[in-house]
Design a protein around this motif. Structure first.
Motif, PDB file in Angstrom:
ATOM      1  N   ILE A  89     -27.150  28.882  16.547  1.00  0.00           N
ATOM      2  CA  ILE A  89     -26.379  28.416  15.395  1.00  0.00           C
ATOM      3  C   ILE A  89     -24.919  28.270  15.801  1.00  0.00           C
ATOM      4  O   ILE A  89     -24.294  29.246  16.214  1.00  0.00           O
ATOM      5  CB  ILE A  89     -26.452  29.422  14.228  1.00  0.00           C
ATOM      6  N   ARG A 100     -29.362  19.924  14.568  1.00  0.00           N
ATOM      7  CA  ARG A 100     -29.146  20.440  13.211  1.00  0.00           C
ATOM      8  C   ARG A 100     -30.456  20.839  12.560  1.00  0.00           C
ATOM      9  O   ARG A 100     -30.554  21.878  11.908  1.00  0.00           O
ATOM     10  CB  ARG A 100     -28.450  19.369  12.354  1.00  0.00           C
ATOM     11  N   SER A 101     -31.476  20.015  12.757  1.00  0.00           N
ATOM     12  CA  SER A 101     -32.762  20.312  12.158  1.00  0.00           C
ATOM     13  C   SER A 101     -33.323  21.623  12.712  1.00  0.00           C
ATOM     14  O   SER A 101     -33.882  22.444  11.978  1.00  0.00           O
ATOM     15  CB  SER A 101     -33.703  19.133  12.433  1.00  0.00           C
ATOM     16  N   MET A 103     -31.544  24.114  13.889  1.00  0.00           N
ATOM     17  CA  MET A 103     -30.743  25.216  13.349  1.00  0.00           C
ATOM     18  C   MET A 103     -31.167  25.537  11.913  1.00  0.00           C
ATOM     19  O   MET A 103     -31.262  26.708  11.523  1.00  0.00           O
ATOM     20  CB  MET A 103     -29.253  24.855  13.391  1.00  0.00           C
ATOM     21  N   ALA A 104     -31.428  24.493  11.134  1.00  0.00           N
ATOM     22  CA  ALA A 104     -31.833  24.714   9.734  1.00  0.00           C
ATOM     23  C   ALA A 104     -33.156  25.473   9.690  1.00  0.00           C
ATOM     24  O   ALA A 104     -33.326  26.413   8.915  1.00  0.00           O
ATOM     25  CB  ALA A 104     -31.944  23.383   8.991  1.00  0.00           C
TER      26      ALA A 104
ATOM     27  N   LEU B  12     -29.791  24.482   2.674  1.00  0.00           N
ATOM     28  CA  LEU B  12     -30.383  24.293   4.004  1.00  0.00           C
ATOM     29  C   LEU B  12     -30.582  22.801   4.294  1.00  0.00           C
ATOM     30  O   LEU B  12     -30.350  22.339   5.418  1.00  0.00           O
ATOM     31  CB  LEU B  12     -31.702  25.057   4.099  1.00  0.00           C
ATOM     32  N   PHE B  15     -27.259  21.331   5.080  1.00  0.00           N
ATOM     33  CA  PHE B  15     -26.882  21.754   6.432  1.00  0.00           C
ATOM     34  C   PHE B  15     -27.587  20.875   7.462  1.00  0.00           C
ATOM     35  O   PHE B  15     -26.980  20.385   8.423  1.00  0.00           O
ATOM     36  CB  PHE B  15     -27.264  23.230   6.608  1.00  0.00           C
ATOM     37  N   GLU B  16     -28.862  20.631   7.210  1.00  0.00           N
ATOM     38  CA  GLU B  16     -29.645  19.803   8.127  1.00  0.00           C
ATOM     39  C   GLU B  16     -29.087  18.377   8.189  1.00  0.00           C
ATOM     40  O   GLU B  16     -29.081  17.739   9.240  1.00  0.00           O
ATOM     41  CB  GLU B  16     -31.111  19.782   7.663  1.00  0.00           C
ATOM     42  N   ALA B  22     -22.919  26.081   8.890  1.00  0.00           N
ATOM     43  CA  ALA B  22     -23.824  27.217   8.706  1.00  0.00           C
ATOM     44  C   ALA B  22     -23.193  28.306   7.843  1.00  0.00           C
ATOM     45  O   ALA B  22     -23.868  28.929   7.034  1.00  0.00           O
ATOM     46  CB  ALA B  22     -24.220  27.788  10.064  1.00  0.00           C
TER      47      ALA B  22
END
Lengths: 202, 316
Positions: A89, A100-101, A103-104, B12, B15-16, B22
């Motif tokens: 992260i 990003r995907s 991390m999510a 979330l 964020f994506e 984050a």
């Protein structure tokens, strides 16, 4: 089955830790469950192939959540649990949608897990500007996880110069959490991590 | 951030999509899930959630409230400086509380303990309240041991010494001196994990610190607890009744004001919250006495305090 998630900033050593720790607890091969985000991984790796193929010197080598099935011998019995490698992260907003995907998904996994191993890079804990440096994201992970799961900080890369000072800094920054100095490379701290996990598997 | 996020799932997703960092996700997760349906695995001790809110709800104490906010900001910024790799001031939080009895010193100390625990400055944030007799012994060597025992109890929290000036009473030969020396040493030994608060009457505390300059320099924070004004005392009285689910008739309110005004004029030591509490508790007993003989009681009777009860309570 209990889920133990390794989470932290990019490039702190999460994947190498998983691979070497799995070998340490006596697995024959590394056996990944199918990743929920459409697997990027084959399901079974030998340790040599895992180290060569999954671990890299650059941040964001791991871009998907990867739960591995581990068995730990406790007394006469065997306990099974998931140890889940996650995508690092980073602070701020990353430009790559794939990263990003990942991390999510990692954060989603963190929400439901039972044991959190929060890994930080002790050798670069205080390096300003480094992607591995301890920062806001780490503070948030600690605040979020400590109250709802078994939680320990792994101060990793203790084999590198400067790590002792970093460890001190980490201990001062998180005075109320248990901090385990580790080296995913040399195996330092594996015994303590194993004990920590076993304690929270019942 | 300027974006209001509704649910963890939405956060979330955002964020994506690269719309929030984050840290923002964690803010939403923390807000939602701390008191949400997923029960926390570690049970926190049952306590009012927000010590600062509790402090704010106390009447008066303007200067004290400001200082607590200032301290909170100071600790937070020193921590961020540390995080940014900058030099940080050591956080020394030993305090002197100057004020007459019943001006809120103990209550504020107790709240401070919890504020400090929330900030992560103190491990436990409990309050150990002691006075001279708890620290000073009867023979040589006894005092240091007694004082150390109290310090040990207070580790991770606040050691609150009421009427601290009495430690200096009796001059050079008194064992109080030994207690002071032991305390000074404890402050050095446990500076990471102990907050010491010396409390007492303003004049006596001034004299005490004046004659012990070594002590004065070790207590960077001085808080003055003003006597409450008549209006503040009245508010305190109303709050105390309300908290106990009683209601004053208009006559009773007047009677309460009259009693408080009189005792402020008569007493040499100014009236304070303790006086109000005594009146409140006595009035409640007087009301019970009035009602107990009656056969039928309405809900209204049970909650109403009349002027008569206030006068009786203040009278004896």
């Amino acid at each position: 089955m209990k889920d133990c998630v390794i989470i932290g900033k990019p490039n702190v050593g999460k994947t190498l830790f998983l691979v070497n720790f799995a070998e340490y607890v006596g697995a024959a091969v590394l056996q990944f469950e199918r990743s929920p985000s459409g697997s990027l991984y084959e399901s079974t790796y030998s340790f040599e192939r895992a180290r060569a193929g999954l671990v890299g010197p650059n941040p964001h080598t791991t871009t998907a959540v990867a739960p591995a099935l581990l068995r730990i011998r406790v007394g006469k019995g065997v306990r099974e649990f998931h140890m889940t490698d996650t995508a690092g992260i980073c602070e701020g907003i990353h430009g790559d949608p794939v990263v990003r995907s990942g991390m999510a998904d990692s954060l989603r996994r963190l929400r439901g897990c039972d044991i959190v191993l929060h890994m930080v890079d002790a050798s670069k804990a205080t390096s300003p500007g480094a992607v591995e440096a301890v920062g806001d994201v780490d503070i948030r992970i600690a605040a979020f996880s400590a109250s709802r799961a078994a939680y320990a900080i792994l101060a990793n890369k203790m084999d590198l110069p400067g790590a002792d000072a970093g460890l001190l800094f980490i201990r001062r920054l998180f005075p109320r959490e248990s901090v385990i100095p580790t080296s995913a490379l040399s195996g330092r701290g594996f015994r303590e991590v194993r004990a920590f996990i076993v304690k929270h598997l019942r | 951030m300027g974006i209001t996020v509704c649910s963890p799932e939405e956060a979330l997703d955002m964020f994506e999509e690269g719309r929030i960092p984050a840290s923002e996700v964690f803010r939403v997760l923390g807000d939602r899930e701390l008191r949400g349906t997923t029960q926390p695995r570690v049970q926190a001790p049952v306590q009012p959630p927000d010590p600062l809110g509790e402090l704010d709800s106390m009447i008066g104490l303007g200067q004290v409230k400001d200082l607590v906010r200032e301290l909170r900001a100071f600790v937070e910024i020193q921590r961020r400086r540390l995080r940014a790799g900058l030099a940080a001031e050591p956080i020394v939080l030993h305090m002197i509380f100057r004020g007459n009895p019943g001006t809120g010193k103990t209550t504020v100390a107790r709240i401070l303990g919890r504020v400090f625990r929330e900030m992560g400055v103190l491990e436990k944030g409990h309050l150990v309240e002691v006075e001279r007799a708890d620290l000073v012994g009867e023979y040589i060597g006894h005092t240091a041991q007694k004082t150390r025992d109290q310090v040990k109890r207070a580790l991770g929290g606040i050691l609150f010494i009421d009427e601290a000036y009495s430690l200096a009473r009796g001059g050079e030969k008194d064992f109080g001196k030994e207690a002071i020396d032991t305390l000074v040493k404890a402050m050095e030994d446990h500076k990471e994990n102990l907050v010491l608060i010396l409390a007492g009457y303003p004049d006596e505390m001034d004299r005490f610190l004046w004659t012990n300059p070594g002590l004065r320099s070790r207590f960077p924070l001085h808080l003055d607890f003003r006597d409450y004004s008549l209006a503040e005392l009245l508010d305190i009285g109303r709050m105390m009744f309300a908290a106990r689910q009683y209601r004053l008739t208009p006559d009773a309110e007047e009677a309460l004001e009259e009693c408080l005004r009189r005792s402020i004029a008569v007493e040499t030591i100014p009236a304070n919250a303790r006086l109000v509490r005594n009146i409140v508790e006595k009035a409640i007993r007087k009301q019970a006495l009035r009602l107990v003989a009656r056969r039928e009681l309405e809900r209204d009777d049970l909650v109403t305090i009349t002027a008569r009860e206030i006068r009786e309570a203040a009278g004896d």
